[in-house]
Design a protein around this motif. Structure first.
Motif, PDB file in Angstrom:
ATOM      1  N   PRO A   1      -4.149  -2.021  -2.925  1.00 15.39           N
ATOM      2  CA  PRO A   1      -3.191  -1.069  -3.390  1.00 15.39           C
ATOM      3  C   PRO A   1      -3.512  -0.352  -4.803  1.00 15.39           C
ATOM      4  O   PRO A   1      -3.302   0.888  -4.912  1.00 15.39           O
ATOM      5  CB  PRO A   1      -1.961  -1.903  -3.590  1.00 15.39           C
ATOM      6  N   LEU A   2      -4.219  -1.270  -5.439  1.00 12.13           N
ATOM      7  CA  LEU A   2      -4.765  -0.491  -6.866  1.00 12.13           C
ATOM      8  C   LEU A   2      -5.656   0.524  -6.358  1.00 12.13           C
ATOM      9  O   LEU A   2      -5.857   1.783  -7.283  1.00 12.13           O
ATOM     10  CB  LEU A   2      -5.256  -1.709  -7.820  1.00 12.13           C
ATOM     11  N   MET A   3      -6.405   0.093  -5.283  1.00  9.94           N
ATOM     12  CA  MET A   3      -7.764   1.386  -5.006  1.00  9.94           C
ATOM     13  C   MET A   3      -6.843   2.506  -4.568  1.00  9.94           C
ATOM     14  O   MET A   3      -7.196   3.650  -4.926  1.00  9.94           O
ATOM     15  CB  MET A   3      -8.502   0.852  -3.937  1.00  9.94           C
ATOM     16  N   ARG A   4      -5.613   2.332  -3.801  1.00  5.05           N
ATOM     17  CA  ARG A   4      -4.984   3.640  -3.338  1.00  5.05           C
ATOM     18  C   ARG A   4      -4.506   4.279  -4.365  1.00  5.05           C
ATOM     19  O   ARG A   4      -4.367   5.527  -4.553  1.00  5.05           O
ATOM     20  CB  ARG A   4      -3.929   3.267  -2.564  1.00  5.05           C
TER      21      ARG A   4
ATOM     22  N   HIS B   1       0.840  -1.440   0.022  1.00  2.00           N
ATOM     23  CA  HIS B   1      -0.027  -0.071   0.212  1.00  2.00           C
ATOM     24  C   HIS B   1       0.952   1.321  -0.067  1.00  2.00           C
ATOM     25  O   HIS B   1       0.604   2.131  -0.766  1.00  2.00           O
ATOM     26  CB  HIS B   1      -0.853   0.102   1.331  1.00  2.00           C
ATOM     27  N   TRP B   2       1.942   1.248   0.975  1.00  2.00           N
ATOM     28  CA  TRP B   2       2.641   2.366   0.867  1.00  2.00           C
ATOM     29  C   TRP B   2       3.861   2.654  -0.273  1.00  2.00           C
ATOM     30  O   TRP B   2       3.966   3.563  -0.682  1.00  2.00           O
ATOM     31  CB  TRP B   2       3.557   2.249   2.374  1.00  2.00           C
ATOM     32  N   ALA B   3       4.137   1.358  -0.749  1.00  2.00           N
ATOM     33  CA  ALA B   3       4.897   1.661  -2.072  1.00  2.00           C
ATOM     34  C   ALA B   3       3.946   2.011  -3.160  1.00  2.00           C
ATOM     35  O   ALA B   3       4.471   3.051  -4.045  1.00  2.00           O
ATOM     36  CB  ALA B   3       5.268   0.274  -2.572  1.00  2.00           C
ATOM     37  N   ALA B   4       2.795   1.934  -3.241  1.00  2.00           N
ATOM     38  CA  ALA B   4       1.810   2.208  -4.185  1.00  2.00           C
ATOM     39  C   ALA B   4       1.793   3.806  -4.251  1.00  2.00           C
ATOM     40  O   ALA B   4       1.728   4.471  -5.001  1.00  2.00           O
ATOM     41  CB  ALA B   4       0.297   1.545  -4.075  1.00  2.00           C
ATOM     42  N   ASP B   5       1.597   4.207  -2.790  1.00  2.00           N
ATOM     43  CA  ASP B   5       1.494   5.690  -2.517  1.00  2.00           C
ATOM     44  C   ASP B   5       2.968   6.519  -3.011  1.00  2.00           C
ATOM     45  O   ASP B   5       2.815   7.481  -3.348  1.00  2.00           O
ATOM     46  CB  ASP B   5       1.347   5.741  -1.219  1.00  2.00           C
ATOM     47  N   GLY B   6       3.697   5.731  -2.759  1.00  2.00           N
ATOM     48  CA  GLY B   6       5.142   6.334  -3.048  1.00  2.00           C
ATOM     49  C   GLY B   6       5.356   6.339  -4.509  1.00  2.00           C
ATOM     50  O   GLY B   6       6.119   7.264  -5.126  1.00  2.00           O
TER      51      GLY B   6
ATOM     52  N   ALA C   1      -0.484   1.563 -11.797  1.00  2.00           N
ATOM     53  CA  ALA C   1      -1.646   0.604 -11.795  1.00  2.00           C
ATOM     54  C   ALA C   1      -1.364  -0.451 -12.742  1.00  2.00           C
ATOM     55  O   ALA C   1      -1.414  -1.807 -12.578  1.00  2.00           O
ATOM     56  CB  ALA C   1      -2.528   1.375 -12.416  1.00  2.00           C
ATOM     57  N   SER C   2      -0.602  -0.334 -13.819  1.00  2.00           N
ATOM     58  CA  SER C   2      -0.145  -1.323 -14.741  1.00  2.00           C
ATOM     59  C   SER C   2       0.707  -2.454 -14.329  1.00  2.00           C
ATOM     60  O   SER C   2       0.607  -3.673 -14.258  1.00  2.00           O
ATOM     61  CB  SER C   2       0.714  -0.755 -15.844  1.00  2.00           C
ATOM     62  N   LEU C   3       1.577  -1.953 -13.236  1.00  2.00           N
ATOM     63  CA  LEU C   3       2.644  -3.291 -12.632  1.00  2.00           C
ATOM     64  C   LEU C   3       1.522  -4.068 -11.888  1.00  2.00           C
ATOM     65  O   LEU C   3       1.398  -5.218 -11.846  1.00  2.00           O
ATOM     66  CB  LEU C   3       3.420  -2.667 -11.768  1.00  2.00           C
ATOM     67  N   LEU C   4       0.508  -3.284 -11.182  1.00  2.00           N
ATOM     68  CA  LEU C   4      -0.419  -4.188 -10.125  1.00  2.00           C
ATOM     69  C   LEU C   4      -1.327  -5.082 -10.872  1.00  2.00           C
ATOM     70  O   LEU C   4      -1.376  -6.286 -10.511  1.00  2.00           O
ATOM     71  CB  LEU C   4      -1.175  -3.115  -9.433  1.00  2.00           C
ATOM     72  N   ILE C   5      -1.914  -4.738 -11.834  1.00  2.00           N
ATOM     73  CA  ILE C   5      -2.834  -5.413 -12.933  1.00  2.00           C
ATOM     74  C   ILE C   5      -2.061  -6.583 -13.511  1.00  2.00           C
ATOM     75  O   ILE C   5      -2.630  -7.561 -13.538  1.00  2.00           O
ATOM     76  CB  ILE C   5      -3.509  -4.335 -13.841  1.00  2.00           C
ATOM     77  N   GLU C   6      -0.773  -6.263 -13.950  1.00  2.00           N
ATOM     78  CA  GLU C   6      -0.007  -7.341 -14.604  1.00  2.00           C
ATOM     79  C   GLU C   6       0.265  -8.570 -13.470  1.00  2.00           C
ATOM     80  O   GLU C   6       0.226  -9.502 -13.937  1.00  2.00           O
ATOM     81  CB  GLU C   6       1.123  -6.654 -15.039  1.00  2.00           C
ATOM     82  N   ALA C   7       0.182  -7.997 -12.194  1.00  2.00           N
ATOM     83  CA  ALA C   7       0.642  -9.181 -11.358  1.00  2.00           C
ATOM     84  C   ALA C   7      -0.579  -9.592 -10.783  1.00  2.00           C
ATOM     85  O   ALA C   7      -0.512 -10.668  -9.758  1.00  2.00           O
ATOM     86  CB  ALA C   7       1.221  -8.331 -10.161  1.00  2.00           C
ATOM     87  N   GLY C   8      -1.880  -9.129 -11.369  1.00  2.00           N
ATOM     88  CA  GLY C   8      -2.993 -10.080 -10.961  1.00  2.00           C
ATOM     89  C   GLY C   8      -4.024  -9.204 -10.106  1.00  2.00           C
ATOM     90  O   GLY C   8      -5.066  -9.773  -9.666  1.00  2.00           O
ATOM     91  N   ALA C   9      -3.764  -7.892  -9.982  1.00  2.00           N
ATOM     92  CA  ALA C   9      -4.678  -7.080  -9.060  1.00  2.00           C
ATOM     93  C   ALA C   9      -6.029  -7.029  -9.881  1.00  2.00           C
ATOM     94  O   ALA C   9      -6.307  -6.973 -11.059  1.00  2.00           O
ATOM     95  CB  ALA C   9      -4.151  -5.743  -8.962  1.00  2.00           C
TER      96      ALA C   9
ATOM     97  N   LYS D   1     -17.594   0.616  -3.779  1.00  2.00           N
ATOM     98  CA  LYS D   1     -16.713   1.270  -4.827  1.00  2.00           C
ATOM     99  C   LYS D   1     -15.676   0.478  -5.575  1.00  2.00           C
ATOM    100  O   LYS D   1     -15.050  -0.360  -4.753  1.00  2.00           O
ATOM    101  CB  LYS D   1     -16.093   2.681  -4.380  1.00  2.00           C
ATOM    102  N   THR D   2     -15.420   0.645  -6.701  1.00  2.00           N
ATOM    103  CA  THR D   2     -14.415  -0.201  -7.550  1.00  2.00           C
ATOM    104  C   THR D   2     -13.296   1.044  -7.873  1.00  2.00           C
ATOM    105  O   THR D   2     -13.341   2.247  -7.722  1.00  2.00           O
ATOM    106  CB  THR D   2     -14.904  -0.686  -8.779  1.00  2.00           C
ATOM    107  N   PRO D   3     -11.925   0.370  -8.310  1.00  2.00           N
ATOM    108  CA  PRO D   3     -10.974   1.386  -8.656  1.00  2.00           C
ATOM    109  C   PRO D   3     -11.434   2.181  -9.914  1.00  2.00           C
ATOM    110  O   PRO D   3     -10.951   3.496  -9.687  1.00  2.00           O
ATOM    111  CB  PRO D   3      -9.869   0.441  -8.956  1.00  2.00           C
ATOM    112  N   LEU D   4     -12.327   1.946 -10.829  1.00  2.00           N
ATOM    113  CA  LEU D   4     -12.876   2.755 -11.779  1.00  2.00           C
ATOM    114  C   LEU D   4     -13.658   3.841 -11.165  1.00  2.00           C
ATOM    115  O   LEU D   4     -13.352   5.075 -11.739  1.00  2.00           O
ATOM    116  CB  LEU D   4     -13.625   1.863 -12.685  1.00  2.00           C
ATOM    117  N   MET D   5     -14.353   3.578 -10.224  1.00  2.00           N
ATOM    118  CA  MET D   5     -15.381   4.601  -9.641  1.00  2.00           C
ATOM    119  C   MET D   5     -14.268   5.497  -9.121  1.00  2.00           C
ATOM    120  O   MET D   5     -14.549   6.871  -9.035  1.00  2.00           O
ATOM    121  CB  MET D   5     -16.144   4.040  -8.713  1.00  2.00           C
ATOM    122  N   VAL D   6     -13.497   5.086  -8.185  1.00  2.00           N
ATOM    123  CA  VAL D   6     -12.611   6.141  -7.318  1.00  2.00           C
ATOM    124  C   VAL D   6     -11.646   6.645  -8.385  1.00  2.00           C
ATOM    125  O   VAL D   6     -11.596   8.130  -7.976  1.00  2.00           O
ATOM    126  CB  VAL D   6     -11.724   5.204  -6.609  1.00  2.00           C
TER     127      VAL D   6
END
Length: 365
Positions: A247-250, A215-220, A261-269, A279-284
């Motif tokens: 983390p994707l939502m963050r 989560h914190w790495a995604a914020d960074g 986001a691409s890295l997270l999705i490629e890893a299966g997010a 709420k979904t990531p798209l909504m946010v």
């Protein structure tokens, strides 16, 4: 036989130096060698300790009285001082002793020195403190950070290795529940992250809000760190304890970074994961006006027709919050997709031109 009383014409002996610390000097003198004490105190010989001003080389009294001992306090460490004794008889006659010079001791090493050494990346001082053995390696500073947390956050890899070699606990947490690994991930220090992982830091640790290091790495937003974390087995869809955000939502809420986001999705997010409010990531991402991320999420399969717990879809949300660019983007995507759906439903034998006419009719309806 009583010793003869010292007269002002006889020079008194210099004060004797007693215990010396980094901030104090003890001075004492022998009254038997300076004056007798007989009768009322007002008839006693009076003593003064005078200190030299190193700039003007003049003396000023810092003690006056009848005692035979005085401790000078509030001094600077490792500093030379000069003192002399002034003896005044009941008759008012006085004489001064020779001056005595004495240096205060070195200031003892403390936790403040430990944290000072880490803050300024002073490896030599840090080693001297730790080798001394008088300061605990995990003593926190006033903000609740250990020396390892500070070194990890600043990216001082050599200091991190030194602290680990002296037994620091890599899993300790500060007041908000963050450990050194979370701080290093947020700050983007991959060498420190790898070192902490080799010495037992866990991806599963959570802060007080239930957030993990990812989560914190995604914020960074440091992609090289996130990529390594995912390769090292860090779980990609862990939800925090507050909102149920992954983390994707963050990313959707904070930075809107397409690369992260691409890295997270490629890893299966999961692009369609829902938080505690539905709420979904798209909504946010729509609500936070992250246009490029919205396009990426849609390209990666995010459901544009999903609705929250109040029955509102993403287009409704964009209109309510006056996200005109989002409204235009979503309507354009919808209009591009609807003709394709109509074509897929076209009966055999119908021409594409007929399908277009049918689509126009459906739009008018």
């Amino acid at each position: 036989m009583e010793p003869p009383e010292t007269t002002p014409s006889a020079q008194p002996h210099a004060p004797v130096v007693g215990r010396v610390t980094h901030h104090s000097i003890e001075l004492h003198w022998d009254p038997a060698r300076t004056a007798k004490r007989q009768g009322p105190q007002g008839q006693w010989t009076q003593f003064s300790i005078e200190e030299e001003d190193p700039r003007t080389h003049t003396y000023g009294a810092i003690y006056m009285g009848y005692a035979t001992r005085h401790v000078v306090e509030g001094l600077q460490p490792r500093t030379l001082y000069r003192f002399r004794l002034k003896v005044t008889s009941p008759a008012g006659e006085s004489a001064h002793s020779p001056a005595v010079s004495v240096s205060t001791a070195r200031e003892p090493l403390s936790s403040e020195h430990l944290h000072r050494a880490v803050n300024v990346n002073d490896e030599e001082l840090l080693l001297r403190i730790l080798r001394g053995g008088t300061v605990k390696v995990d003593v926190p500073n006033r903000l609740g950070f250990t020396a390892l947390m500070v070194a990890a956050q600043k990216g001082y890899t050599r200091l991190v290795k030194i602290l680990i070699s002296y037994g620091t606990d890599v899993n300790l947490r500060n007041g908000s529940g963050k450990d050194s690994l979370m701080l290093a991930c947020y700050a983007g220090h991959l060498d420190v992250v790898k070192c902490l992982r080799r010495h037992g830091a866990s991806w599963k640790a959570r802060d007080l809000g239930g957030c993990t290091a990812l989560h914190w790495a995604a914020d960074g937003g440091h992609c090289h760190v996130i990529k390594w974390m995912l390769q090292d087995g860090c779980e990609v869809d862990t939800m925090d304890a507050g909102s149920g955000w992954t983390p994707l939502m963050r990313v959707s809420a904070v930075s809107g970074s397409q690369r992260v986001a691409s890295l997270l999705i490629e890893a299966g997010a999961d692009v369609n994961v829902k938080d505690k409010d539905g709420k979904t990531p798209l909504m946010v991402a729509v609500l936070n006006n992250h246009e490029e991320l919205v396009q990426l999420l849609l390209d990666k399969g995010a459901d544009a027709n999903v609705r929250n717990e109040f029955g509102k879809g993403i287009l409704d949300m964009a209109r309510v919050f006056d996200r005109q660019n989002m409204v235009s983007l979503l309507e354009e995507r919808r209009n591009r997709q609807e003709p394709r759906r109509s074509l897929s439903l076209l009966p055999a034998g119908r021409t594409p031109s007929v399908a277009v006419e049918l689509e126009k009719e459906s739009l008018r309806l």
